[in-house]
Design an enzyme around this catalytic site. Structure first.
Site, PDB file in Angstrom:
ATOM      1  N   LYS A 285       0.843  -1.198   0.000  1.00 28.34           N
ATOM      2  CA  LYS A 285       0.000   0.000   0.000  1.00 28.34           C
ATOM      3  C   LYS A 285       0.881   1.252   0.000  1.00 28.34           C
ATOM      4  O   LYS A 285       1.990   1.215   0.521  1.00 28.34           O
ATOM      5  CB  LYS A 285      -0.858   0.035   1.272  1.00 28.34           C
ATOM      6  CG  LYS A 285      -2.012  -0.934   1.305  1.00 28.34           C
ATOM      7  CD  LYS A 285      -2.802  -0.774   2.596  1.00 28.34           C
ATOM      8  CE  LYS A 285      -3.925  -1.792   2.694  1.00 28.34           C
ATOM      9  NZ  LYS A 285      -4.955  -1.636   1.667  1.00 28.34           N
ATOM     10  N   ARG A 359     -10.068 -11.639   1.950  1.00 27.35           N
ATOM     11  CA  ARG A 359     -10.852 -12.738   1.381  1.00 27.35           C
ATOM     12  C   ARG A 359     -10.093 -14.063   1.465  1.00 27.35           C
ATOM     13  O   ARG A 359     -10.708 -15.120   1.524  1.00 27.35           O
ATOM     14  CB  ARG A 359     -11.265 -12.380  -0.050  1.00 27.35           C
ATOM     15  CG  ARG A 359     -10.132 -12.180  -1.013  1.00 27.35           C
ATOM     16  CD  ARG A 359     -10.532 -11.354  -2.242  1.00 27.35           C
ATOM     17  NE  ARG A 359     -10.707  -9.950  -1.912  1.00 27.35           N
ATOM     18  CZ  ARG A 359     -11.037  -8.991  -2.786  1.00 27.35           C
ATOM     19  NH1 ARG A 359     -11.259  -9.297  -4.050  1.00 27.35           N
ATOM     20  NH2 ARG A 359     -11.179  -7.747  -2.406  1.00 27.35           N
TER      21      ARG A 359
HETATM   22  N1  BES Z   1      -8.114  -3.803   4.475  1.00 27.31           N
HETATM   23  C1  BES Z   1      -8.275  -3.394   3.131  1.00 27.31           C
HETATM   24  C2  BES Z   1      -9.595  -2.664   2.875  1.00 27.31           C
HETATM   25  C3  BES Z   1      -9.765  -1.338   3.548  1.00 27.31           C
HETATM   26  C4  BES Z   1      -9.433  -0.176   2.896  1.00 27.31           C
HETATM   27  C5  BES Z   1     -10.322  -1.249   4.813  1.00 27.31           C
HETATM   28  C6  BES Z   1      -9.627   1.047   3.508  1.00 27.31           C
HETATM   29  C7  BES Z   1     -10.509  -0.031   5.427  1.00 27.31           C
HETATM   30  C8  BES Z   1     -10.161   1.128   4.774  1.00 27.31           C
HETATM   31  C9  BES Z   1      -8.229  -4.601   2.207  1.00 27.31           C
HETATM   32  O1  BES Z   1      -7.432  -5.653   2.615  1.00 27.31           O
HETATM   33  C10 BES Z   1      -7.691  -4.150   0.899  1.00 27.31           C
HETATM   34  O2  BES Z   1      -6.538  -3.764   0.870  1.00 27.31           O
HETATM   35  N2  BES Z   1      -8.500  -4.200  -0.134  1.00 27.31           N
HETATM   36  C11 BES Z   1      -8.090  -3.800  -1.433  1.00 27.31           C
HETATM   37  C12 BES Z   1      -8.611  -4.812  -2.417  1.00 27.31           C
HETATM   38  C13 BES Z   1      -8.103  -4.627  -3.812  1.00 27.31           C
HETATM   39  C14 BES Z   1      -6.618  -4.947  -3.871  1.00 27.31           C
HETATM   40  C15 BES Z   1      -8.884  -5.523  -4.736  1.00 27.31           C
HETATM   41  C16 BES Z   1      -8.677  -2.419  -1.701  1.00 27.31           C
HETATM   42  O3  BES Z   1      -9.811  -2.174  -1.298  1.00 27.31           O
HETATM   43  O4  BES Z   1      -7.975  -1.590  -2.272  1.00 27.31           O
HETATM   44 MN    MN Z   2      -5.415  -5.417   1.978  1.00 28.92          MN
END
Ligand code: BES
Ligand code: MN
Ligand code: ZN
Length: 509
Positions: A285, A359
């Protein structure tokens, strides 16, 4: 700190008590104010006779109180009230127009008032006259403060108030206790979520849940715990949890918490995402805002809280929570984009993005929970940023079996945890296919990202199970200022929704 017996950092919150008569010595009175056609209205109550109502009305009017919803006004107590009760100030919580009164208005008013009561001492209130449970939840949740490790405040803490709810109502004791335990469960989840990830990681988290299970006893029984460590996970084939955990020096865990009162006929499985920190892994990230990912275990914290609450409330329903705990880090042993993994139960998955890790751990847990053939499966996770794009920061996205999904979203709105039913999309059934595995963990486009994640999870839900997936990426965390009974940072959502759903699914005794 790597002490695995370390638990969460605990916040503080007002103590709530129930009494049938006004306490002899109170430092302040917390009363309701309404907004009528001609402006401010102050209702009579066990704390205010007709003369006291008049004097209080004058004092509040003098500083411009209107009684509008959310307004909090604190005035010196009229001298007759100080003589009768000892109270030196009066705090009036605005409930708006009396015709529009809802539980949520009372929770919000109580929550706002709670923040004005820090350091006050003992407060007597009749706010419960309008919805006792809601007032109790609002006070306990709105007055919650988590100091982290701020040393200045540890030296000079603002003691939270003790709030005595005065009610002579027959059902008061039951309503009070239910609300007190519900607030306690919400705070249990908030504490875990608010604890930074250097102090709370899979092993220490699992140990804390195990300790809590051992010390939890309710009217119909306690909570049993089972913890699978990395070698047990390996032996039993939890490929999703292991794939996410392998980039971290801190190995993953799977925690199972089970409350089984004798005579219950319904079985409910709970599953919650427990990523103690989400860096994204190799699909790292960006740095800005990454710190909020300490909240990525909020789903598991809520589900653990709900099991302990079910036991303490003595709900007549079997509840088993399956909680996958892992830290998503980009270490040398981390899962790579393109790796193919085998989930618990045998479904294979192509991991195209290691940041879609929730997931991966949840699927193993859902497959394991499904083996027990529960009647219902409720799963919650901070799963997708797409949830926040679709519904904003305060409203959860709810997917799953249609009727159950709709009911759970409605329950969420009833308890004040905003939630909205979302569809699973037909086109994702094709989009989820992979050329090298049964499924792949991301879509090639951003559109419908919340729903795609729902479809991924659906692949693991056993037959004939009513299931619901609650994406609380936004609503479990408040990055802004406090509002109503929602304090900064962890909100505890969706604990109260899950407790209310379990209460509804429990057999009535
Ligand atoms: N934990 C995150 C989702 C999230 C984002 C929670 C912001 C709370 C605030 C999750 O694991 C994630 O990183 N999801 C990705 C999925 C994508 C790579 C398909 C996302 O939402 O960017
Ligand atoms: Mn994530
Ligand atoms: Zn995540």
């Amino acid at each position: 700190m790597t002490d695995s017996s370390h638990g969460p950092l605990l916040g503080v919150s007002p103590t709530v008590e129930l009494a049938t008569a006004a306490p002899k010595a109170a430092d302040a009175l917390l009363i309701a104010a309404f907004r009528g056609d001609d402006g401010l209205e102050v209702p009579g109550s066990a704390l205010l006779d007709a003369d006291a109502v008049r004097a209080t009305f004058d004092a509040l009017s003098a500083v411009g109180a209107t009684g509008k919803s959310g307004e909090v006004t604190r005035v010196p107590a009229p001298s007759a009230i100080t003589e009768a009760t000892g109270a030196r100030s009066i705090v009036a919580a605005g409930l708006g127009e009396s015709e529009d009164l809802t539980d949520e208005t009372v929770r919000v008013a109580a929550g706002n008032a709670a923040r004005a009561l820090a350091g006050v001492g003992t407060v007597a209130t009749t706010l419960g006259d309008f919805a006792l449970g809601a007032a109790v939840e609002g006070i306990a949740l709105g007055g919650y403060v988590h100091r982290g490790l701020r040393s200045s405040e540890l030296e000079d803490p603002q003691r939270p108030a003790t709030v005595v709810f005065v009610s002579s109502d027959e059902t008061a004791a039951t309503d009070f206790e239910r609300a007190r335990l519900t607030a306690e469960a919400t705070i249990f989840a908030r504490n875990l979520v608010n604890t930074p990830s250097n102090l709370l990681y899979p092993e220490s988290y699992a140990n804390y849940l195990a300790e809590t299970a051992r010390s939890t006893e309710g009217p119909a029984g306690g909570v049993e715990v089972e913890v699978l460590d990395e070698s047990a996970l390996e032996e039993q084939g939890f490929g999703g949890i292991l794939a996410v955990g392998r980039g971290s020096a801190r190995p993953p865990r799977l925690v199972r918490l089970s409350y089984r009162p004798s005579g219950a006929t319904r079985d409910v499985a709970l599953v919650g995402k427990g990523i103690t920190f989400d860096t994204g892994g190799i699909s790292l990230k960006p740095g800005a805002g990454m710190w909020d990912m300490i909240s990525d275990m909020g789903g598991s914290a809520s589900m653990a809280a709900a099991v302990f609450a079910a036991a303490k409330l003595g709900l007549n329903v079997n509840v088993t929570a399956t909680l996958p705990l892992a830290e998503n880090m980009p270490g040398g042993n981390a899962t790579r984009p393109g790796d193919v993994i085998t989930h618990y139960g045998g479904i294979t998955s192509e991991v195209l993005n290691t940041d879609a890790e929730g997931r991966l751990v949840l699927s193993d847990a859902i497959a394991r929970a499904s083996e027990d053939k529960p009647d219902y499966l409720i799963e919650t996770a901070t799963l997708t940023g797409a949830q926040i794009v679709a519904l904003g920061e305060r409203t959860a996205g709810v997917m799953g079996s249609e009727d159950f999904r709709d009911r759970v979203a409605e329950i969420g709105r009833e308890v004040g945890e905003k939630a909205w039913a979302m569809p699973l999309l037909e086109e994702h059934e094709e989009a989820i296919k992979s050329p090298v595995a049964d499924i792949r963990n991301i879509h090639t486009k951003r559109e419908g990202g919340m729903e795609f994640a729902g479809t991924y999870l659906q692949s693991f839900v056993g037959e004939d199970i009513e299931w619901v997936h609650i994406d609380v990426a936004g609503s479990s965390w408040n990055g802004g200022s406090p509002y109503g009974y929602t304090t900064k940072r962890a909100t505890g959502a969706p604990v109260r929704t899950v407790i209310a759903a379990l209460t509804e699914l429990a057999d009535k005794k």
